[in-house]
Structures are given as structure tokens and as C-alpha cells.
Design a protein around this motif. Structure first.
Motif, mmCIF file in Angstrom:
data_model
loop_
_atom_site.group_PDB
_atom_site.id
_atom_site.type_symbol
_atom_site.label_atom_id
_atom_site.label_comp_id
_atom_site.label_asym_id
_atom_site.label_seq_id
_atom_site.Cartn_x
_atom_site.Cartn_y
_atom_site.Cartn_z
ATOM 1 N N VAL A 59 -22.216 5.926 -21.509
ATOM 2 C CA VAL A 59 -20.672 6.345 -22.501
ATOM 3 C C VAL A 59 -19.779 6.546 -21.472
ATOM 4 C CG1 VAL A 59 -19.783 7.909 -24.049
ATOM 5 C CG2 VAL A 59 -22.065 7.100 -24.383
ATOM 6 N N SER A 62 -17.140 3.374 -20.707
ATOM 7 C CA SER A 62 -15.707 3.092 -21.332
ATOM 8 C C SER A 62 -14.493 3.852 -21.322
ATOM 9 C CB SER A 62 -16.385 3.391 -22.989
ATOM 10 O OG SER A 62 -16.666 4.685 -23.098
ATOM 11 N N VAL A 210 -18.803 1.473 -28.086
ATOM 12 C CA VAL A 210 -18.882 2.195 -26.729
ATOM 13 C C VAL A 210 -20.238 1.853 -26.241
ATOM 14 C CG1 VAL A 210 -18.972 4.555 -25.558
ATOM 15 C CG2 VAL A 210 -17.251 4.013 -27.394
#
Length: 376
Positions: A59, A62, A210
Motif C-alpha cells: 500500500v 502508492s 491502490v
């Protein structure tokens, strides 16, 4: 953050989203300066069970730096992915807040929601705000007074537990129903710019993508800097006051130890300064400038006091580290050039405040009796 249903493998929002769209179209236009993504300071997401299992290690790539995790609701209980999301987000180095989806229509129900949430999050590190998600259809026909009562009840409980409360709802709900509140606002408006002034967060789309998240995800921009508002440990500023955090939770009505000094926090969590403080453990004086409890010799308004290694003011006969005994009266003031009796023993206190046992006087008349016996 709305409740969703899965149809043909896709998440849809149903009649709630349709009603919101119609309401937005019919709502009277207001002259509000639009806020674009360019003025934001951080990008984040919010997640729940609808996002399924997330590979949190991917994550941050991103550009996401914070996440709000759904804890649950009183209707469905704890979100089944709550534990995994909290642990995964924290391990990935993301600032992590939580939210509860509200179904409350009375202050008693709002209080119950707050109490439940405090139980659910008590064993987790919550490093970002705790959010009250107030957008359900049950809230649409409530008055502003009723909605604000729910918000104040929930958020005051969150504050009392040391967390920082934020309120989430749609732009239309904030403008036309909720009105002005003293808590930070997280505003949902799916558009290229936010047409609402004073928002701390803006949820701008539910169709984000994402890495590590297998579904589309809600995306958010942050406008208020919380890095100095919610700190892991140590002091933070609230207006003209100082507060103290331990593990991202603001402390209240207690002692705080920091860098070999101790500070007392009042019921609001403010560091007390320039005053006397007394509790069951003793009497203290809190420094005027920063509030740390004083130690050793201190002169306050012309009176000399002594505070031990625990910062407790001393009274009576006190043996100091230099080996001398000093006498302080019942108010803690050092005495000089006086004679005192303590526990039946007489002491002489010299000009330096050092106390020594007074010599025992020889009984009167004894010498005359000896002379008389010799004469016989």
C-alpha cells in the motif's frame, strides 16, 4: 464508507447513493471557494470488510500515508477485517485511524456506540483520529439539534479516552443538516474539487486503485497537519496550552514523566504550571514556565522550601543528603534561629536552618543540696 451490496461481483451503493445524488442536485448552490487536491498535504484511504484481504506491504508504494479502518457498528458488531487491517496498516508504517458507522438516533445510543468503540480499539495503537461516521438514512430526518447532540455525546467520550475525534459525513449533510460543530470534519464529495470550507479531510472518490487492495477503494486528501497534534509520546500544543501524549493517547488527571521530570495534567489534559498541587502522595510545586515538579531547594515568594527526589515538599525534621538535619514548619517553610519541640524533644535551629538537639538543662537546686550535705 457507506454500507454496500455486491451485485454481479461489483460493489454498488443502492438507494442511499441515489438519494444523495438527487439531494446534491436539488440543494441550493452556495458561494464556497472550491478546494482542490493541490492544497492537500497527504493522501490516504479508508477500508472495511468490503475491501477484502489487503496486502498492506504494497500500500505505501502508492503514496498513501494514512488509513482509516472501520471498527464496526452496533448493528453488525466488529468488522471482520478490523484486526487484520489494524495490524497490517501499522506494520506498513501508515498512520492509522478508526471509524464507527453510526445508527444512533438518541444520545443514549450514541453513548453506547462510543463505549463499544472504546472497548474495540483499546488494545490497538490508534495513531490518527477516531471518527464518527454519521450518514445513515436514520439521520436524514433528524434535526440539527438532535444530530449535534449525538456528535457531542460520542466525541466527548472519545476525547475523555485520550483520542482525537473527527466527524465524517457528506458535504450536503454538513451544510444542510449538521451545521457548525467544534470537531474537525471529514467531508465526502465525489468531485474534482471540494466545495466546503474548513474540512480537515476530503473523501473525493470511492473508485480508487491502490496496490495490495483487491477492490476499488475510497480515496482521501488531508488538509490539516496532525503530525504535531497527535504525537506518539511527549508534549503537543492545544491553543495556548500544552498536553501530553503516551502511545498516541492524550493523558488526563495524572502525572506524566518525561526526561526525568514529572508533570501534572488536569482534567482537561492541560499541563498545570505555576501552582501548588497536592494529592494523597504529597504536596508539590509546578514550575511556572513548563510545569515540571520542582526538586531540592526552592524559594517561592520569599519562602524557602525543600522538595525530595520525588518532588514532594518536606515538612518537619528532614535529614538532607549533606547529613544535616533541617526543620520545616507545617507549611513547608524553612525555619531559622528558632527553638522547636518535635515528639517531645527540644531542638535548636541555627541561622542556616540546621536543627540540633538542645542540651538538657541541669535540674535547679541540686548543687545547693550537695553543699549543705558537706557542711554537716
Amino acid at each position: 464508507m457507506k454500507n454496500r451490496k455486491m451485485i454481479a461481483g461489483k460493489w454498488v451503493k443502492g438507494m442511499t447513493a441515489l438519494c444523495m445524488t438527487v439531494a446534491l442536485l436539488l440543494a441550493p448552490a452556495k458561494q464556497v471557494q472550491a478546494i482542490g487536491a493541490g492544497s492537500s498535504i497527504a493522501r490516504g484511504i479508508d477500508v472495511s470488510k468490503h475491501n477484502l484481504a489487503i496486502d498492506w506491504s504494497k500500500v505505501p508504494s502508492s503514496g498513501v500515508s494514512f488509513v482509516f479502518v472501520k471498527a464496526g457498528s452496533t448493528n453488525s458488531g466488529v468488522d471482520p477485517y478490523f484486526d487484520a487491517n489494524m495490524q497490517g496498516a501499522s506494520a506498513a508504517g501508515l498512520r492509522t485511524g478508526v471509524y464507527l458507522y453510526s445508527y444512533a438516533t438518541t444520545v443514549e445510543q450514541a453513548q453506547n456506540e462510543a463505549n463499544l468503540l472504546m472497548q474495540w480499539i483499546g488494545n490497538y495503537t490508534v495513531s490518527y483520529p477516531v471518527v464518527y461516521d454519521i450518514e445513515d438514512p436514520c439521520h436524514k430526518n433528524m434535526s440539527q439539534e438532535q444530530l449535534q447532540a449525538l456528535i457531542n455525546t460520542f466525541c466527548s467520550t472519545v476525547e475523555a479516552h485520550g483520542y482525537y475525534p473527527v466527524v465524517y459525513s457528506s458535504k450536503n449533510m454538513f451544510q444542510n443538516k449538521i451545521g457548525n460543530i467544534k470537531y474537525d470534519k471529514w467531508v465526502a464529495q465525489y468531485a474534482d474539487a471540494l466545495q466546503y470550507e474548513g474540512a480537515s479531510f476530503w473523501q473525493n472518490t470511492s473508485h480508487g486503485s491502490v496496490p495490495g487492495i483487491p477492490t476499488r477503494v475510497d480515496m482521501n486528501y488531508q488538509f490539516k497537519d496532525y503530525s504535531s497534534v497527535i504525537v506518539p509520546n511527549g508534549f503537543a500544543t492545544r491553543g495556548d496550552q500544552q498536553v501530553f501524549y503516551a502511545n498516541y493517547r492524550m493523558q488526563r488527571s495524572c502525572w506524566a514523566n518525561w526526561e526525568d521530570k514529572k508533570y501534572h495534567l488536569d482534567e482537561n489534559g492541560f499541563v498545570q504550571k505555576g501552582c501548588w498541587f497536592e494529592d494523597e502522595t504529597g504536596r508539590y510545586f509546578l514550575a511556572t514556565k513548563d510545569g515540571h515538579a520542582l526538586r531540592e531547594d526552592v524559594t517561592i515568594e520569599g519562602v524557602e522550601y525543600y522538595f525530595d527526589e520525588n518532588a514532594v515538599m518536606q515538612r518537619g525534621l528532614v535529614v538532607r543528603p549533606n547529613g544535616n538535619t533541617y526543620y520545616y514548619d507545617e507549611n513547608g517553610a524553612l525555619q531559622r534561629n528558632v527553638n522547636v519541640t518535635v515528639d517531645g524533644i527540644d531542638y535548636m535551629v541555627d541561622q542556616n536552618g540546621i536543627a540540633t538537639v538542645a542540651p538538657v538543662a541541669e535540674p535547679a537546686g541540686e548543687a545547693e543540696i550537695e553543699v549543705a550535705d558537706t557542711a554537716q
